[in-house]
Design a protein around this motif. Structure first.
Motif, short mmCIF file in Angstrom:
data_model
loop_
_atom_site.label_atom_id
_atom_site.label_comp_id
_atom_site.label_asym_id
_atom_site.label_seq_id
_atom_site.Cartn_x
_atom_site.Cartn_y
_atom_site.Cartn_z
N ASP A 1 0.99 -1.47 -0.25
CA ASP A 1 -0.14 0.19 0.05
C ASP A 1 1.24 1.56 -0.07
OD1 ASP A 1 -2.84 -1.38 -0.33
OD2 ASP A 1 -2.31 -2.35 2.37
N VAL A 2 2.37 1.24 0.27
CA VAL A 2 2.65 1.96 0.24
C VAL A 2 2.96 2.17 -1.67
CG1 VAL A 2 5.35 2.81 0.62
CG2 VAL A 2 3.89 1.54 1.72
N LEU A 3 2.93 4.45 -1.22
CA LEU A 3 3.38 4.79 -2.00
C LEU A 3 4.37 6.10 -2.62
CD1 LEU A 3 -0.36 6.05 -3.09
CD2 LEU A 3 0.76 3.84 -4.16
N VAL A 4 5.39 5.17 -3.51
CA VAL A 4 6.51 6.18 -3.02
C VAL A 4 6.76 7.64 -3.92
CG1 VAL A 4 9.45 5.77 -3.91
CG2 VAL A 4 8.44 4.14 -2.27
N ARG A 5 6.38 8.39 -3.30
CA ARG A 5 6.92 9.46 -4.32
C ARG A 5 8.58 10.94 -4.26
NH1 ARG A 5 3.49 7.28 -6.26
NH2 ARG A 5 1.09 7.93 -6.51
N HIS A 6 8.48 11.86 -4.85
CA HIS A 6 9.41 12.03 -4.91
C HIS A 6 9.16 13.68 -3.78
CE1 HIS A 6 12.03 10.99 -7.76
NE2 HIS A 6 10.57 10.35 -8.82
N ILE A 7 10.80 13.80 -3.08
CA ILE A 7 10.69 15.11 -2.22
C ILE A 7 10.97 16.02 -3.52
CG2 ILE A 7 12.11 16.68 -0.43
CD1 ILE A 7 12.85 13.82 1.08
N ILE A 8 10.55 17.19 -2.98
CA ILE A 8 9.98 18.47 -5.52
C ILE A 8 10.79 19.10 -4.26
CG2 ILE A 8 8.79 17.18 -6.30
CD1 ILE A 8 6.71 19.22 -5.46
N GLY A 9 11.22 19.40 -3.22
CA GLY A 9 11.53 20.69 -2.28
C GLY A 9 11.53 20.78 -1.27
N LEU A 10 12.04 22.13 -0.76
CA LEU A 10 12.29 22.16 1.06
C LEU A 10 11.96 24.15 1.69
CD1 LEU A 10 15.95 20.72 1.51
CD2 LEU A 10 13.59 19.53 1.80
N ASP A 11 11.67 23.80 2.37
CA ASP A 11 11.11 25.08 2.89
C ASP A 11 11.05 25.69 4.11
OD1 ASP A 11 9.35 27.33 3.47
OD2 ASP A 11 7.79 26.77 2.91
N PRO A 12 13.10 26.37 4.02
CA PRO A 12 13.22 26.40 5.33
C PRO A 12 12.48 27.48 6.71
CG PRO A 12 14.77 26.51 3.75
CD PRO A 12 13.00 26.69 2.41
N THR A 13 11.62 29.08 5.44
CA THR A 13 10.66 29.45 6.12
C THR A 13 10.27 28.57 7.30
OG1 THR A 13 11.70 31.29 4.56
CG2 THR A 13 9.58 31.80 6.59
N ARG A 14 8.88 27.85 7.05
CA ARG A 14 8.29 26.79 7.78
C ARG A 14 8.35 25.51 7.74
NH1 ARG A 14 2.76 27.20 3.57
NH2 ARG A 14 1.59 26.11 5.97
N ARG A 15 9.95 25.24 8.15
CA ARG A 15 10.34 24.12 8.36
C ARG A 15 9.88 22.77 7.53
NH1 ARG A 15 14.51 25.04 9.20
NH2 ARG A 15 15.39 23.13 10.50
N GLY A 16 9.57 22.66 6.43
CA GLY A 16 8.38 21.65 5.95
C GLY A 16 8.88 20.64 4.79
N ILE A 17 8.70 20.53 4.31
CA ILE A 17 9.06 19.13 2.73
C ILE A 17 7.91 19.20 1.93
CG2 ILE A 17 9.92 16.93 2.03
CD1 ILE A 17 10.57 16.50 5.42
N ALA A 18 8.58 20.11 0.71
CA ALA A 18 7.55 19.25 -0.17
C ALA A 18 7.48 18.21 -1.19
CB ALA A 18 7.81 20.69 -1.72
#
Length: 426
Positions: free
Chosen positions: A282-299
């Motif tokens: 059931d695991v769907l593998v997806r790419h990391i497309i960006g980082l958001d240092p301001t919000r400390r997030g991962i796109a």
């Protein structure tokens, strides 16, 4: 059920490749264990032949007049039993002998009709799709919902010059093709099967969780669309950097590590990380497309919701080989009856060198859709992935292609393989 004739070839000129394929098919159709009057052709070509797709389909249709229905697509590579043609001219074709009332070909110009009006109940479906189609994941989910089992198998076209699909329904049950000729682009196409067509299908993952310390499946506790903000209550970017053991103070090292990292997503309660530490189906593998240092997030290249599970992972050839062998073993185990006849026992026990196609294996044919990121050298040598399948299942008729995304059930996967076999009825 008799064996499905199949053929494959490579040649710079498509007519020569088609001639080699036809010679293989006709030789098999003359043998007693093979179907002599198949009606459905599954055709896959590499993008080297894409500009001649209509001529190829017309030529094969004329040479095989008994085959009234066609489905297939283009890929950067195509596969056959024990062989793959990756980034080179190639075609592979399997002719299926199925009851005419147990399948329907569909496409964008000849969509699947309402079951109440057509009298046909869709049980499962082989689906080919154009990756440029808007809202593709939603369309796949909708298509799955129109089958009794909710099970689809197939993949996205991966031609570098644009996607195309083959779809012809010639049994009089589907109208609307007109002068289109059977070669299309955009949307979904494929074959829906009735309950009388028995299939066994499995998904094999090509990635493995990060092994830095204990394998951890984290909970997404805050997300905004495709931006992950918190994992297990902590800032998502901080969790990622800690797991990768890198810092933004050394940006190039951090960027290199992130580029080699993927995320595996699963709904709460789904088949996520197994006890063995491998990714579940059931695991769907997806790419990391960006980082958001301001919000400390991962796109990431998908939308996520709070409550979903996430695992950081990487492509791993050794894990991919092991998982492919696992699903082949599961398929064999499901097909082997508890009490075997002597013919069945001999066919199943035959070594690779003796593993000629045999009806006693109860596999009439197989379709294998693998990610284009798995093809070529990823398994160690050209054709190694298909050699694993042959070694595990025997020398069964097989066709397939290397896709830009793989379809199984109602999911759109990445870096996976979807192996489906047509089996004899009990």
């Amino acid at each position: 059920m008799k064996l499905f004739p199949s053929g494959h070839a490579t040649h710079p000129q498509w007519r020569m490749a088609a001639g080699l394929v036809l010679a293989q098919l006709r030789a098999q159709m003359a043998l007693p264990d093979y179907a002599s009057s198949p009606t459905l052709g599954l055709l896959y070509i590499t993008d080297h032949y894409a500009s001649d797709a209509q001529d190829i389909l017309d030529h094969l249709s004329a040479e095989l007049p008994e085959v009234t229905d066609w489905s297939g697509t283009v890929g950067i590579g195509v596969s056959a039993n024990n062989a793959e043609y990756f980034d080179e001219p190639g075609m592979t074709l399997m002719l299926c002998a199925l009851p005419s009332d147990q399948y329907r070909v569909f496409s964008g110009v000849a969509p699947l009709g309402n079951s109440e009006m057509s009298g046909f109940e869709a049980h499962t479906a082989l689906v080919h799709a154009d990756p440029a189609t808007p809202d593709l994941a939603e369309l796949i989910g909708e298509m799955a919902g129109r089958t009794d089992t909710g099970y689809l198998f197939g993949g996205l076209s991966s031609g570098r010059g644009g996607a195309l699909q083959f779809a012809i329904g010639g049994n009089g049950n589907i109208r609307g093709h007109g002068a289109a000729g059977g070669v299309f682009s955009g949307g979904l196409s494929g074959v829906v099967f009735g309950e009388g067509v028995r299939l066994v299908s499995r998904v094999t993952q090509g990635c493995q969780p990060l092994r830095s310390g204990a394998v951890r499946e984290r909970e997404i506790t805050e997300a905004d669309g495709n931006l992950l903000l918190k994992l297990d209550g902590e800032p998502a970017l901080d969790v990622l950097l800690a797991d990768l053991q890198v810092s933004l103070e050394r940006p190039q090292e951090a960027i290199d590590a992130v580029r080699n990292t993927l995320v595996g997503l699963a709904d709460a309660g789904a088949d996520g990380i197994r006890r063995t530490g491998d990714l579940g189906a059931d695991v769907l593998v997806r790419h990391i497309i960006g980082l958001d240092p301001t919000r400390r997030g991962i796109a990431i290249a998908d939308t996520a919701e709070a409550g979903m599970r996430l695992t950081f992972c990487r492509r791993n050839a050794q894990a991919a080989r092991a998982d492919l062998m696992r699903i082949c073993a599961e398929i064999r185990e499901e097909l082997e009856p508890e009490e075997q006849t002597l013919a069945t026992a001999r066919a199943v026990a035959a070594g690779e060198a003796e593993a000629a196609p045999h009806p006693a294996r109860r596999i009439a044919g197989a379709v294998y859709v693998s990610c284009s990121g798995r093809g070529g050298p990823h398994f160690g040598a050209p054709g190694a992935e298909l050699q694993i399948v042959r070694h595990a299942l025997g020398d069964v008729p097989l066709v397939g292609f290397f896709a830009a995304g793989e379809i199984a059930r109602h999911h759109l996967y990445g870096y996976t393989g979807v192996l489906t076999v047509f089996t004899a009825n009990d």
